[in-house]
Design an enzyme around this catalytic site. Structure first.
Site, PDB file in Angstrom:
ATOM      1  CG  HIS A 488      10.654  43.156  -9.750  1.00  0.00           C
ATOM      2  ND1 HIS A 488       9.164  41.799  -9.588  1.00  0.00           N
ATOM      3  CD2 HIS A 488      10.324  42.564  -8.010  1.00  0.00           C
ATOM      4  CE1 HIS A 488       9.573  41.425  -8.910  1.00  0.00           C
ATOM      5  NE2 HIS A 488       9.987  42.679  -7.735  1.00  0.00           N
ATOM      6  CD  GLU A 489      12.909  44.717  -6.091  1.00  0.00           C
ATOM      7  OE1 GLU A 489      12.011  45.866  -4.693  1.00  0.00           O
ATOM      8  OE2 GLU A 489      13.186  44.195  -6.235  1.00  0.00           O
ATOM      9  CG  HIS A 492       8.196  45.692  -4.300  1.00  0.00           C
ATOM     10  ND1 HIS A 492       6.992  44.519  -4.673  1.00  0.00           N
ATOM     11  CD2 HIS A 492       9.035  44.739  -5.399  1.00  0.00           C
ATOM     12  CE1 HIS A 492       7.348  44.156  -4.083  1.00  0.00           C
ATOM     13  NE2 HIS A 492       8.513  43.571  -4.379  1.00  0.00           N
ATOM     14  CG  HIS A 495       1.999  48.105  -2.521  1.00  0.00           C
ATOM     15  ND1 HIS A 495       2.401  46.443  -2.382  1.00  0.00           N
ATOM     16  CD2 HIS A 495       0.788  48.535  -2.258  1.00  0.00           C
ATOM     17  CE1 HIS A 495       1.251  45.958  -1.406  1.00  0.00           C
ATOM     18  NE2 HIS A 495       0.714  47.413  -1.529  1.00  0.00           N
TER      19      HIS A 495
END
Length: 696
Positions: A488-489, A492, A495
């Protein structure tokens, strides 16, 4: 201004070069890619750096205001975009260290630095001549021949001024400045209280009988924690790996209740009381919204999101809750019956019973447990596996750098390169809990991507988690849940690392708040793919690849209690909107207001005397106020987006390339349009409900 921006020294800073060179926060870093000089930065460097950078930022603004030429996109909008770079560079380092390694000295210093930030914000947002120039450019935008990202920057800049109070009269601007300063200080106080409350509790056990039900790895974890804290026996604290494991496995219901109450009463004790802080924050946010012409904080915040309005956000949560709650109640009823059939002698399981009995039922249904899975998820194998996933999807590579200093001995830093060998980013990874780190997991940046004076600056991205530490000579063995948190992290992080653009305020994660979780949520899906797990999950002792039978169990159990866990997220989102859709400060005390707000989405008996509001940092010291619903919004986007990977192949190069374009684009294209470009249609909540097995 939309986002903190980071870069090297500005020209104005070089005027005082001798003084600047003494401060590693302001001097140009000699390290590869200009990496932060964490080996030289000391607490005493921050305040002088902020003060000097503040003066330079004001000078940048003055230069725009005093320019006698007609306002243009270049001399006003771009000049504003590149103003205050040193101030934001210093802030990008300070506030990230404050989250990850918050010494008491840094916490105290934050209260001195916060007014400086408000001072700069006020200097910009209340500057009528500056706004006049921005508005003049905005009013002739259609005739300027701007490129798409330039038009986007102009529109976002103008909107930022209006939302920051530039149209207010002098008296209201003064009120706004006072409110902003109070909000900043209260947010810091909330976080400080929460960290103190988290660190103040430890369950110290000295009798083996008190360890009943705990697997060996949890006992080893407790022994290591006790040793670290100078205690005898075993110690369990409120950090995620310690608290979560104890609640899941301890068969001592009395101790589970004690732990639960300690965790869920954080921010209520007199020495770390957040109850008044919460009410003051809500009150001030409402007053700020009122000054800007909005009825509530939610009206103000959500008007600038994909969702569009607070009514749409409330309706969205209801659209999920209506089909979810009956299934969630059914799941809890099943768990309750299971517990009664296996020794529970009460009428209804309580909140401190859920994890324990849910783990037992899960093990019975799927013959799967954390104890069985952890040996296959050695963090030292998971790190290169997550990197390899990025390589297979996007062609990028990671190499650890030992020559770049870090801010704590546990941190690792990696050089990220593209498929052609060009440098993309530095990636900092900080995995393990400590008393100076806040709980949870997050991605952030010390510097974002941008182009300054024709020179591209690539980002410094950081991931911070609280994973299980290595114990008793064993490597760090993480749970499958921790693996999905890592993914999940890391989503990010991608991104940020893949960002491509001119303007930092439009790059990377600087997107609509209810769009920012899409890149993270979608990455979790690979944690349940046999084709991926079988490439790296090896038993840390035998080297055996995880058996397909275990992978099948992971996949089969993916939606176990899915409605309950969705209801839990809906609880947080509902509470958030309850606080922030209020047009006046609620008269009830914090706990009473909370209990009423969450009752419609509660699945377990509410535990009176506890509080979510006093310990949910996302809402009161993070950036998710009136926006917690965005986690579910992004899950809808992610479920719909991942269905294309499922249809074409989870490593399909065309789909990967299209999604990389989405990641690279940032906020240069409006979020809804960017998503439609990738998927070809707007997402629907049914995609998530179907993925979770809540509907057929």
């Amino acid at each position: 201004m939309k986002k903190i921006l980071y870069t090297a020294c500005t020209l104005a800073m070089l005027v005082s070069c001798n003084k600047t060179m003494e401060n590693p926060l302001l001097s140009e870093s000699p390290l590869p890619y200009g990496a932060p000089q964490f080996d030289k930065i000391k607490t005493e460097h921050y305040l002088p750096a902020f003060k000097q950078a503040l003066a330079e930022a004001k000078s940048d603004i003055d230069a725009i205001v005093n320019n006698p030429e007609e306002p243009t996109f270049q001399n006003t909008i771009e000049a504003l975009e590149y103003s205050g770079l040193a101030f934001n560079k210093v802030g990008g380092i300070f506030y990230n260290i404050l989250e990850a390694d918050a010494t008491p000295e840094l916490q105290d210093l934050a209260e001195e630095i916060s007014p400086l930030e408000n001072e700069l914000s006020t200097y910009i947002n209340t500057n009528r001549e500056l706004f006049r120039k921005v508005k003049a450019v905005y009013q002739k935008k259609e005739s300027l021949g701007l490129e798409y990202d330039q038009m986007r920057l102009l529109e976002q800049t103008y909107k930022g001024f209006v939302r920051g109070g530039a149209d207010l009269n002098d008296a209201d601007q003064k009120k706004m400045s006072e409110i902003n300063e109070q909000l900043s200080l209260l947010s810091l106080q909330y976080g400080k209280n929460l960290l103190a409350a988290t660190n103040s509790y430890v369950l110290n056990l000295t009798d083996q009988a008190d360890l009943a039900g705990l697997p060996e790895y949890v006992r080893e974890q407790g022994a290591a924690t006790a040793q670290e804290k100078g205690l005898q026996g075993w110690a369990y604290d409120l950090s995620a790996p310690s608290y979560g494991a104890f609640m899941k496995f301890s068969s001592r219901r009395d101790l589970r209740q004690e732990m639960y109450m300690a965790y869920n009463t954080r921010g209520l004790a007199p020495e770390s009381d957040n109850t008044e802080v919460v009410k003051q924050l809500v009150d001030l946010r409402t007053k700020k919204a009122n000054l800007l012409g909005y009825k509530s904080w939610a009206d103000y915040v959500i008007s600038d999101r994909m969702t569009g309005s607070k009514e749409n956000a409330v309706a969205f949560l209801k659209e999920l809750a209506d089909p979810t709650m009956p299934v969630a109640h059914k799941q809890i009823a099943e768990l309750n019956e299971y517990a009664k059939a296996h020794g529970f002698d009460g009428d209804q399981i309580q909140a401190w019973d859920f994890s324990y009995w849910a783990e037992k039922l899960k093990n019975e249904k799927y013959s799967i447990s954390d104890e069985e899975l952890k040996p296959y998820f050695n963090l030292e194998n998971c790190i290169p596996a997550v990197f390899d996933l990025a390589h297979r999807l996007y062609g990028i590579n990671f190499e650890e750098r030992k020559d770049i200093p870090v801010y704590h001995k546990d941190v690792k830093v990696y050089d990220v390169t593209d498929k052609d060998g060009s440098h993309l980013a530095l990636f900092y990874a900080d995995f393990f809990p400590r008393e100076t780190k806040r709980g949870g997991a997050w991605m952030t940046e010390f510097r974002g991507q941008r182009i300054v004076n024709g020179v591209e600056e690539r980002p410094f991205v950081s991931i911070v988690t609280n994973f299980t530490k290595p114990q008793a000579g064993k490597p760090a063995l993480i749970t499958h849940d921790e693996l999905t948190t890592f993914l999940h992290e890391f989503g990010h992080s991608l991104h940020g690392m893949l960002a491509q653009g001119r303007y930092g305020s439009l790059c990377g994660t600087s997107v609509d708040h209810d769009f920012v979780e899409l890149p993270s949520q979608i990455m979790e899906n690979w944690g349940f793919q046999s084709e991926y797990l079988s490439t790296f999950a090896k038993h840390y002792e035998t080297g055996e690849i995880i058996p397909q039978a275990l992978i099948d169990k992971i996949i089969a159990a993916q939606n176990y209690m899915s409605a309950y866990y969705q209801a839990r997220q809906l609880t947080f989102g509902t509470l958030d909107l309850a606080w922030h859709t209020s047009e006046t400060l609620p008269e009830e005390d914090v706990k009473t207001f909370e209990y009423k707000a969450i009752a419609p989405v509660a699945t377990l008996p509410i535990v009176f005397g506890t509080s979510i509001s006093t310990s949910i940092s996302h809402l009161f010291s993070g950036g998710y106020s009136a926006g917690y619903y965005s986690y579910k919004w992004a899950e809808v986007l992610a479920a719909d987006a991942f269905s294309l990977f499922e249809e074409k192949g989870i490593f399909n190069p065309e789909v990967s390339s299209a999604f990389r374009h989405l990641l690279e684009t940032g906020d240069a294209v409006e979020a809804s349009e960017l998503y439609r470009q990738f998927r070809g249609h707007d997402p629907k909540p049914e995609a998530l409900l179907r993925q979770l097995g809540i509907i057929e």
